[in-house]
Enzyme design. Structure first.
Site, PDB file in Angstrom:
ATOM      1  CG  ASP A 134      10.283  33.405  26.658  1.00 52.24           C
ATOM      2  OD1 ASP A 134      11.426  33.752  26.327  1.00 52.24           O
ATOM      3  OD2 ASP A 134       9.684  33.873  27.636  1.00 52.24           O
ATOM      4  CG  ASP A 152      15.476  33.979  28.700  1.00 51.14           C
ATOM      5  OD1 ASP A 152      15.680  35.207  28.686  1.00 51.14           O
ATOM      6  OD2 ASP A 152      14.351  33.474  28.530  1.00 51.14           O
TER       7      ASP A 152
END
Length: 172
Positions: A134, A152
């Site tokens: 991330d 995402d």
């Protein structure tokens, strides 16, 4: 039944099959593109930004390299394999739905392409890196402290239109 109506029915069936094949192709192109772009992002972050450090892109946007060993919003840290297995099952069911269902709408092929590509990218991150990489860190939003990735984002790009169209547009 006349020969004319039989040949018309055959023509319509062939046209529907061609159209479904075209939509499935678009699903595949979108899925593969999202997967490739997300994996490129993971690779670039992994090779260019040391784990735990940030690079300021603008006053509100940073690229912060972290690893998510869990699931959505960092839940169940260390149990990423559960989310990977669930994702594979869910994406497999999604593909079966698109291939076998007779009443799939065009927007479903497109939206599910984003969802599948993003979901597969997070699964691939877990297989390649042992966790999801991330890095998108938006700062200055009250009560927001999450760091996420392009995969995402792609899942959300597919999910929200599906939700709103399904709830407010199509009710049959």
């Amino acid at each position: 039944m006349s020969r004319h109506s039989s040949s018309l029915r055959s023509l319509l069936t062939a046209e529907v099959a061609t159209q479904r094949a075209r939509y499935l192709t678009w699903f595949g192109i979108i899925s593969a593109s999202c997967l490739a772009l997300s994996q490129l992002g993971s690779y670039l972050i992994n090779t260019r930004i040391p784990l735990g450090t940030s690079v300021e892109i603008s006053s509100i946007l940073y690229f912060t390299h972290i690893r998510n060993l869990g699931g959505v919003f960092g839940l169940a840290q260390g149990q990423g394999w559960i989310f990977a297995a669930f994702s594979v099952l869910l994406i497999s069911a999604l593909v079966l739905y698109l291939v076998l269902s007779k009443r799939v709408r065009v927007y479903e092929y497109l939206c599910f392409g984003f969802i599948a590509g993003g979901g597969l990218s997070n699964v691939l991150d877990r297989l390649v890196y042992g966790s999801v990489i991330d890095f998108i860190d938006v700062r200055g939003i009250p009560f927001w402290h999450y760091i996420f990735n392009t995969a995402d984002t792609f899942v959300h790009i597919g999910l929200w239109p599906m939700l709103f169209i399904g709830l407010f547009w199509h009710r049959d």
